[in-house]
Design a protein around this motif. Sequence first.
Motif, PDB file in Angstrom:
ATOM      1  N   GLU A  23       0.818  -1.208   0.000  1.00  0.00           N
ATOM      2  CA  GLU A  23       0.000   0.000   0.000  1.00  0.00           C
ATOM      3  C   GLU A  23       0.855   1.263   0.000  1.00  0.00           C
ATOM      4  O   GLU A  23       0.507   2.256  -0.633  1.00  0.00           O
ATOM      5  CB  GLU A  23      -0.928  -0.004   1.212  1.00  0.00           C
ATOM      6  N   ASP A  24       2.011   1.242   0.666  1.00  0.00           N
ATOM      7  CA  ASP A  24       2.849   2.436   0.697  1.00  0.00           C
ATOM      8  C   ASP A  24       3.594   2.670  -0.616  1.00  0.00           C
ATOM      9  O   ASP A  24       4.254   3.680  -0.793  1.00  0.00           O
ATOM     10  CB  ASP A  24       3.829   2.389   1.865  1.00  0.00           C
ATOM     11  N   GLU A  25       3.469   1.740  -1.576  1.00  0.00           N
ATOM     12  CA  GLU A  25       4.082   1.903  -2.893  1.00  0.00           C
ATOM     13  C   GLU A  25       3.062   2.340  -3.938  1.00  0.00           C
ATOM     14  O   GLU A  25       3.375   2.425  -5.110  1.00  0.00           O
ATOM     15  CB  GLU A  25       4.733   0.589  -3.333  1.00  0.00           C
ATOM     16  N   MET A  26       1.849   2.613  -3.518  1.00  0.00           N
ATOM     17  CA  MET A  26       0.793   2.979  -4.450  1.00  0.00           C
ATOM     18  C   MET A  26       0.620   4.492  -4.488  1.00  0.00           C
ATOM     19  O   MET A  26       1.000   5.202  -3.555  1.00  0.00           O
ATOM     20  CB  MET A  26      -0.520   2.308  -4.036  1.00  0.00           C
ATOM     21  N   CYS A  27       0.030   4.980  -5.576  1.00  0.00           N
ATOM     22  CA  CYS A  27      -0.360   6.377  -5.670  1.00  0.00           C
ATOM     23  C   CYS A  27      -1.518   6.564  -4.703  1.00  0.00           C
ATOM     24  O   CYS A  27      -2.416   5.726  -4.641  1.00  0.00           O
ATOM     25  CB  CYS A  27      -0.813   6.712  -7.085  1.00  0.00           C
ATOM     26  N   LYS A  28      -1.496   7.652  -3.972  1.00  0.00           N
ATOM     27  CA  LYS A  28      -2.476   7.820  -2.907  1.00  0.00           C
ATOM     28  C   LYS A  28      -2.885   9.274  -2.795  1.00  0.00           C
ATOM     29  O   LYS A  28      -2.067  10.169  -2.959  1.00  0.00           O
ATOM     30  CB  LYS A  28      -1.839   7.358  -1.602  1.00  0.00           C
ATOM     31  N   ARG A  29      -4.137   9.500  -2.510  1.00  0.00           N
ATOM     32  CA  ARG A  29      -4.629  10.856  -2.237  1.00  0.00           C
ATOM     33  C   ARG A  29      -5.581  10.757  -1.055  1.00  0.00           C
ATOM     34  O   ARG A  29      -6.492   9.933  -1.054  1.00  0.00           O
ATOM     35  CB  ARG A  29      -5.358  11.401  -3.463  1.00  0.00           C
ATOM     36  N   ILE A  30      -5.350  11.565  -0.032  1.00  0.00           N
ATOM     37  CA  ILE A  30      -6.194  11.584   1.158  1.00  0.00           C
ATOM     38  C   ILE A  30      -7.161  12.747   1.033  1.00  0.00           C
ATOM     39  O   ILE A  30      -6.754  13.874   0.764  1.00  0.00           O
ATOM     40  CB  ILE A  30      -5.343  11.711   2.437  1.00  0.00           C
ATOM     41  N   ILE A  31      -8.444  12.450   1.228  1.00  0.00           N
ATOM     42  CA  ILE A  31      -9.495  13.447   1.019  1.00  0.00           C
ATOM     43  C   ILE A  31     -10.433  13.440   2.221  1.00  0.00           C
ATOM     44  O   ILE A  31     -10.797  12.374   2.720  1.00  0.00           O
ATOM     45  CB  ILE A  31     -10.315  13.116  -0.243  1.00  0.00           C
ATOM     46  N   THR A  32     -10.843  14.605   2.653  1.00  0.00           N
ATOM     47  CA  THR A  32     -11.883  14.713   3.666  1.00  0.00           C
ATOM     48  C   THR A  32     -13.172  15.097   2.952  1.00  0.00           C
ATOM     49  O   THR A  32     -13.220  16.091   2.224  1.00  0.00           O
ATOM     50  CB  THR A  32     -11.535  15.779   4.724  1.00  0.00           C
ATOM     51  N   ILE A  33     -14.196  14.287   3.132  1.00  0.00           N
ATOM     52  CA  ILE A  33     -15.467  14.503   2.432  1.00  0.00           C
ATOM     53  C   ILE A  33     -16.199  15.689   3.047  1.00  0.00           C
ATOM     54  O   ILE A  33     -16.444  15.725   4.250  1.00  0.00           O
ATOM     55  CB  ILE A  33     -16.341  13.234   2.495  1.00  0.00           C
ATOM     56  N   SER A  34     -16.531  16.650   2.204  1.00  0.00           N
ATOM     57  CA  SER A  34     -17.280  17.820   2.666  1.00  0.00           C
ATOM     58  C   SER A  34     -18.733  17.763   2.212  1.00  0.00           C
ATOM     59  O   SER A  34     -19.575  18.486   2.718  1.00  0.00           O
ATOM     60  CB  SER A  34     -16.621  19.104   2.171  1.00  0.00           C
ATOM     61  N   ASN A  35     -19.022  16.893   1.239  1.00  0.00           N
ATOM     62  CA  ASN A  35     -20.383  16.718   0.744  1.00  0.00           C
ATOM     63  C   ASN A  35     -20.657  15.220   0.662  1.00  0.00           C
ATOM     64  O   ASN A  35     -20.201  14.556  -0.256  1.00  0.00           O
ATOM     65  CB  ASN A  35     -20.537  17.383  -0.631  1.00  0.00           C
TER      66      ASN A  35
END
Length: 107
Positions: A23-35
């Motif tokens: 998992e640490d070798e994957m492309c990753k984006r952390i998002i906080t849902i606002s809607n």
Amino acid sequence: MSFCKAENKFLFSEGFLFKVLKEDEMCKRIITISNAQCLRGQSAIEFVQKSNSYKPSIWIKEGQRKVNAKSLLGVLSLVAENGMSIQILSEGNEGQKAVDELATLIT
């Protein structure tokens, strides 16, 4: 936050060659849902359709749960709520593009 790290590791099993990514070798984006509606109903369908337009596997992770972003049932099972943090995961160059574009559908 977005990043991508990839190393080529392969596993040979029962006549098939598999690329193994931690998992640490994957492309990753952390998002906080606002809607919260962004991963429900018609918006979830659009998200899954966009996910399916990319070749690499794409996953959504929330806590310890990880679901296939190409599966409508998987995406709907997350039951998105306002303030929930999720990660979009994929691999490779196209994976980074997929992660970035899918993130724009949620934010």
